[in-house]
Design a protein around this motif. Structure first.
Motif, mmCIF file in Angstrom:
data_model
loop_
_atom_site.group_PDB
_atom_site.id
_atom_site.type_symbol
_atom_site.label_atom_id
_atom_site.label_comp_id
_atom_site.label_asym_id
_atom_site.label_seq_id
_atom_site.Cartn_x
_atom_site.Cartn_y
_atom_site.Cartn_z
ATOM 1 N N GLY A 102 -0.434 1.586 6.109
ATOM 2 C CA GLY A 102 0.442 2.636 7.186
ATOM 3 C C GLY A 102 0.958 2.180 8.365
ATOM 4 O O GLY A 102 1.675 0.809 8.088
ATOM 5 N N GLU A 116 4.406 12.910 16.081
ATOM 6 C CA GLU A 116 3.658 12.838 14.853
ATOM 7 C C GLU A 116 4.538 12.805 13.733
ATOM 8 O O GLU A 116 4.187 11.949 12.790
ATOM 9 C CB GLU A 116 2.707 14.222 14.810
ATOM 10 C CG GLU A 116 1.645 14.081 15.799
ATOM 11 C CD GLU A 116 0.691 15.574 15.559
ATOM 12 O OE1 GLU A 116 0.909 16.111 14.674
ATOM 13 O OE2 GLU A 116 -0.051 15.962 16.467
ATOM 14 N N ALA A 117 5.797 13.337 13.665
ATOM 15 C CA ALA A 117 6.488 13.344 12.672
ATOM 16 C C ALA A 117 7.137 11.842 12.513
ATOM 17 O O ALA A 117 7.165 11.117 11.200
ATOM 18 C CB ALA A 117 7.821 14.207 12.745
ATOM 19 N N TYR A 161 4.414 9.733 11.081
ATOM 20 C CA TYR A 161 4.148 9.978 9.611
ATOM 21 C C TYR A 161 5.542 9.117 8.787
ATOM 22 O O TYR A 161 5.011 8.680 7.913
ATOM 23 C CB TYR A 161 4.529 11.379 9.293
ATOM 24 C CG TYR A 161 4.489 11.774 7.876
ATOM 25 C CD1 TYR A 161 3.464 11.907 7.194
ATOM 26 C CD2 TYR A 161 5.647 11.825 7.371
ATOM 27 C CE1 TYR A 161 3.580 12.082 5.687
ATOM 28 C CE2 TYR A 161 5.793 12.407 6.010
ATOM 29 C CZ TYR A 161 4.716 12.256 5.225
ATOM 30 O OH TYR A 161 4.834 12.543 3.612
ATOM 31 N N SER A 219 4.528 5.608 8.653
ATOM 32 C CA SER A 219 3.232 5.259 8.111
ATOM 33 C C SER A 219 3.635 5.246 6.626
ATOM 34 O O SER A 219 2.525 4.848 5.838
ATOM 35 C CB SER A 219 2.151 6.307 8.257
ATOM 36 O OG SER A 219 1.970 6.346 9.852
ATOM 37 N N GLN A 220 4.676 5.568 5.930
ATOM 38 C CA GLN A 220 4.675 5.480 4.591
ATOM 39 C C GLN A 220 4.911 4.155 3.993
ATOM 40 O O GLN A 220 5.449 3.160 4.671
ATOM 41 C CB GLN A 220 6.054 6.277 4.255
ATOM 42 C CG GLN A 220 5.986 7.962 4.776
ATOM 43 C CD GLN A 220 4.708 8.267 4.151
ATOM 44 O OE1 GLN A 220 4.201 8.635 2.892
ATOM 45 N NE2 GLN A 220 3.817 8.915 5.378
ATOM 46 N N ILE A 263 12.908 14.859 8.199
ATOM 47 C CA ILE A 263 11.829 15.749 8.480
ATOM 48 C C ILE A 263 12.442 16.999 9.223
ATOM 49 O O ILE A 263 12.986 16.770 10.434
ATOM 50 C CB ILE A 263 10.530 15.092 9.141
ATOM 51 C CG1 ILE A 263 10.188 14.221 8.004
ATOM 52 C CG2 ILE A 263 9.424 16.189 9.321
ATOM 53 C CD1 ILE A 263 9.028 13.189 8.773
#
Length: 255
Positions: A2, A229-230, A233, A236-237, A246
């Motif tokens: 992550g 948070e986006a 994310y 983290s991929q 997004i």
């Protein structure tokens, strides 16, 4: 695998003194990144430091509309931290300005920050990554839903066009990196209305006759933390996954 893979790595966040940029800075600090917050108000960036966060914060005074200022910031990062591994192009301006009688200085400010400044920061970050052999870097643009739809209110066309440009620049960057065989990833976060310092300033003194901005406080809105948070994310991929865009809108948004 992550976001922990970026722990200790260097992230540059532009427009970091308030709003979305400030939220992103603090989110990255919580995940252990070394964060350089660049803004004209460097003191405001310093105030974002978190005592219990594993990451380290550095504040740099810089103006994204000034190429010399951008280059100076990247030189400081190179000399003191080794280079940029993650770039968050957050700095942006959104004055309402008519295409019929708008002021050239307002048009120029939009394009200088939202398009040229973003592109210069991107170029410098990618060149730095490539020169150091960084193949897992990340470039993230903070865009807008305005970059995906026609202008929805009067006085917004120049801003919308700048955000459409960001969308095209992102895809062009992706293709340029693929052509070089680089695994540096790119992506953008495109929000609807976000309640920030800038939005509050417009709500306090809305453009005369503009119904949307006149009722801004009554519009559904996101919070800066939603965008942070986006970004987390996206970072983290797994390296095989590139989240390219997004789109986030507040629940109840009518436009």
């Amino acid at each position: 695998m992550g976001i922990e893979k970026y722990k200790g790595r260097v992230a540059l966040v532009t427009g970091a003194s308030a709003g979305i940029g400030a939220a992103i800075v603090q989110a990255l600090l919580k995940h252990g990144l070394t964060v350089v917050g660049m803004a004209r108000r460097a003191q405001k960036v310093k105030e974002l430091a978190l005592k219990d966060a594993p990451g380290k914060l550095h504040a740099i005074a810089g103006d994204v509309s000034d190429e010399a200022s951008i280059l100076a910031a990247f030189k400081w990062i190179k000399d003191n931290l080794g280079g940029v591994d993650v770039l968050i192009n957050n700095a942006g301006v959104f004055p309402t300005t008519s295409l019929i009688d708008g002021k050239t200085k307002d048009w120029k400010s939009i394009l200088d920050v939202n398009v040229l400044g973003l592109s210069i920061c991107t170029r410098e970050a990618v060149q730095d990554m490539l020169s150091r052999g960084v193949d897992d870097g990340f470039i993230i643009h903070i865009n807008s839903v305005a970059g995906h739809i026609p202008p929805f209110i009067d006085g917004f066309a120049m801003y919308s066009s700048s955000k459409h440009a960001v969308k095209i620049l992102l895809e062009g960057l992706r293709k340029d990196l693929v052509a070089k065989g680089s695994k540096i990833r790119v992506g953008e976060v495109s929000p609807g209305l976000v309640w920030t310092e800038g939005a509050a300033n417009i709500a306090a003194a809305p453009p005369e006759g503009n119904e949307f901005f006149g009722n801004l406080k009554q519009q559904p809105a996101l919070q800066p933390e939603d965008l942070a948070e986006a970004v987390v994310y996206m970072l983290s991929q797994h390296p095989r996954v590139q989240v390219h865009d997004i789109i986030i809108i507040p629940t109840g948004q009518q436009l």
